[in-house]
Design a protein around this motif. Structure first.
Motif, short mmCIF file in Angstrom:
data_model
loop_
_atom_site.label_atom_id
_atom_site.label_comp_id
_atom_site.label_asym_id
_atom_site.label_seq_id
_atom_site.Cartn_x
_atom_site.Cartn_y
_atom_site.Cartn_z
N ILE A 47 -1.20 14.37 -1.28
CA ILE A 47 -1.25 13.33 -2.31
C ILE A 47 -0.95 11.96 -1.70
O ILE A 47 -1.54 10.95 -2.10
CB ILE A 47 -0.32 13.65 -3.51
CG1 ILE A 47 -0.61 12.73 -4.68
CG2 ILE A 47 1.13 13.56 -3.12
CD1 ILE A 47 -1.88 13.04 -5.41
N TYR A 48 -0.04 11.91 -0.73
CA TYR A 48 0.25 10.65 -0.04
C TYR A 48 -0.96 10.21 0.80
O TYR A 48 -1.29 9.03 0.84
CB TYR A 48 1.48 10.77 0.85
CG TYR A 48 2.77 10.91 0.11
CD1 TYR A 48 3.25 9.87 -0.69
CD2 TYR A 48 3.51 12.08 0.19
CE1 TYR A 48 4.45 10.00 -1.37
CE2 TYR A 48 4.71 12.21 -0.50
CZ TYR A 48 5.17 11.17 -1.28
OH TYR A 48 6.35 11.30 -1.96
N ALA A 49 -1.59 11.17 1.47
CA ALA A 49 -2.76 10.84 2.29
C ALA A 49 -3.85 10.21 1.42
O ALA A 49 -4.44 9.19 1.79
CB ALA A 49 -3.28 12.08 3.00
N LYS A 50 -4.11 10.80 0.25
CA LYS A 50 -5.12 10.24 -0.65
C LYS A 50 -4.75 8.83 -1.09
O LYS A 50 -5.59 7.94 -1.15
CB LYS A 50 -5.32 11.14 -1.86
CG LYS A 50 -6.08 12.39 -1.56
CD LYS A 50 -6.31 13.22 -2.82
CE LYS A 50 -7.12 14.45 -2.49
NZ LYS A 50 -7.43 15.23 -3.70
N GLY A 51 -3.49 8.64 -1.42
CA GLY A 51 -3.03 7.32 -1.84
C GLY A 51 -3.18 6.29 -0.73
O GLY A 51 -3.63 5.16 -0.97
N PHE A 52 -2.82 6.67 0.49
CA PHE A 52 -2.95 5.76 1.63
C PHE A 52 -4.41 5.43 1.91
O PHE A 52 -4.75 4.28 2.21
CB PHE A 52 -2.30 6.34 2.88
CG PHE A 52 -0.80 6.45 2.82
CD1 PHE A 52 -0.03 5.58 2.05
CD2 PHE A 52 -0.14 7.41 3.55
CE1 PHE A 52 1.35 5.66 2.01
CE2 PHE A 52 1.25 7.52 3.52
CZ PHE A 52 1.99 6.64 2.75
N ILE A 53 -5.28 6.43 1.81
CA ILE A 53 -6.71 6.19 2.02
C ILE A 53 -7.24 5.22 0.97
O ILE A 53 -8.02 4.31 1.29
CB ILE A 53 -7.50 7.51 2.04
CG1 ILE A 53 -7.12 8.33 3.28
CG2 ILE A 53 -9.01 7.25 1.99
CD1 ILE A 53 -7.58 9.77 3.25
N LYS A 54 -6.82 5.39 -0.28
CA LYS A 54 -7.25 4.47 -1.34
C LYS A 54 -6.80 3.04 -1.04
O LYS A 54 -7.58 2.09 -1.17
CB LYS A 54 -6.69 4.90 -2.70
CG LYS A 54 -7.38 6.07 -3.30
CD LYS A 54 -6.74 6.40 -4.65
CE LYS A 54 -7.31 7.63 -5.27
NZ LYS A 54 -6.69 7.95 -6.57
N LEU A 55 -5.53 2.89 -0.68
CA LEU A 55 -5.01 1.56 -0.36
C LEU A 55 -5.78 0.92 0.79
O LEU A 55 -6.18 -0.25 0.73
CB LEU A 55 -3.53 1.65 0.03
CG LEU A 55 -2.52 1.89 -1.07
CD1 LEU A 55 -1.15 2.15 -0.48
CD2 LEU A 55 -2.47 0.70 -2.02
N TYR A 56 -5.98 1.69 1.84
CA TYR A 56 -6.66 1.20 3.03
C TYR A 56 -8.10 0.81 2.66
O TYR A 56 -8.56 -0.29 2.99
CB TYR A 56 -6.63 2.30 4.09
CG TYR A 56 -7.10 1.92 5.48
CD1 TYR A 56 -7.94 0.84 5.71
CD2 TYR A 56 -6.71 2.66 6.57
CE1 TYR A 56 -8.37 0.52 6.99
CE2 TYR A 56 -7.12 2.35 7.85
CZ TYR A 56 -7.96 1.28 8.05
OH TYR A 56 -8.38 0.97 9.32
N ALA A 57 -8.81 1.70 1.99
CA ALA A 57 -10.21 1.44 1.63
C ALA A 57 -10.34 0.18 0.78
O ALA A 57 -11.19 -0.67 1.05
CB ALA A 57 -10.80 2.64 0.90
N ARG A 58 -9.51 0.06 -0.23
CA ARG A 58 -9.57 -1.13 -1.09
C ARG A 58 -9.29 -2.40 -0.29
O ARG A 58 -9.92 -3.42 -0.49
CB ARG A 58 -8.59 -1.00 -2.24
CG ARG A 58 -9.06 -0.01 -3.28
CD ARG A 58 -8.12 0.03 -4.47
NE ARG A 58 -8.54 1.05 -5.41
CZ ARG A 58 -7.74 1.97 -5.93
NH1 ARG A 58 -6.46 1.98 -5.62
NH2 ARG A 58 -8.20 2.87 -6.75
N HIS A 59 -8.33 -2.31 0.62
CA HIS A 59 -7.97 -3.48 1.42
C HIS A 59 -9.14 -3.96 2.27
O HIS A 59 -9.34 -5.16 2.42
CB HIS A 59 -6.76 -3.19 2.31
CG HIS A 59 -6.43 -4.32 3.22
ND1 HIS A 59 -5.87 -5.50 2.77
CD2 HIS A 59 -6.61 -4.47 4.56
CE1 HIS A 59 -5.73 -6.32 3.79
NE2 HIS A 59 -6.17 -5.72 4.89
N VAL A 60 -9.90 -3.03 2.83
CA VAL A 60 -11.01 -3.42 3.71
C VAL A 60 -12.35 -3.53 2.97
O VAL A 60 -13.39 -3.74 3.58
CB VAL A 60 -11.14 -2.49 4.94
CG1 VAL A 60 -9.92 -2.60 5.84
CG2 VAL A 60 -11.41 -1.06 4.54
N GLY A 61 -12.31 -3.40 1.63
CA GLY A 61 -13.51 -3.62 0.83
C GLY A 61 -14.43 -2.44 0.68
O GLY A 61 -15.61 -2.61 0.39
#
Length: 69
Positions: A47-61
């Motif tokens: 669940i943390y991995a998914k959250g981190f991927i979401k944050l990262y993806a949104r940050h880089v567009g």
């Protein structure tokens, strides 16, 4: 192309370092590097991995949905 490569390429297009992504998303730099390598062994739970991927993806567009599936 894997999710790590997509995220890394998007980060590089923005001319940012892993440390800059980490600071902007409040993640540890090592997690940014691990996600780019698709090595999730140090991330405590999926669940943390998914959250981190979401944050990262949104940050880089990028749209996070295809990356977390």
């Amino acid at each position: 192309m894997g999710l790590g490569q997509q995220l890394r390429e998007a980060r590089q297009r923005r001319d940012e370092s892993p440390a800059q992504v980490a600071a902007a998303t409040q993640m540890m730099t090592q997690f940014v590097v691990d996600i780019e390598k698709e090595d999730f062994s140090r991330i405590p739970a999926p669940i943390y991995a998914k959250g981190f991927i979401k944050l990262y993806a949104r940050h880089v567009g990028l749209d996070p949905q295809p990356l977390i599936q």
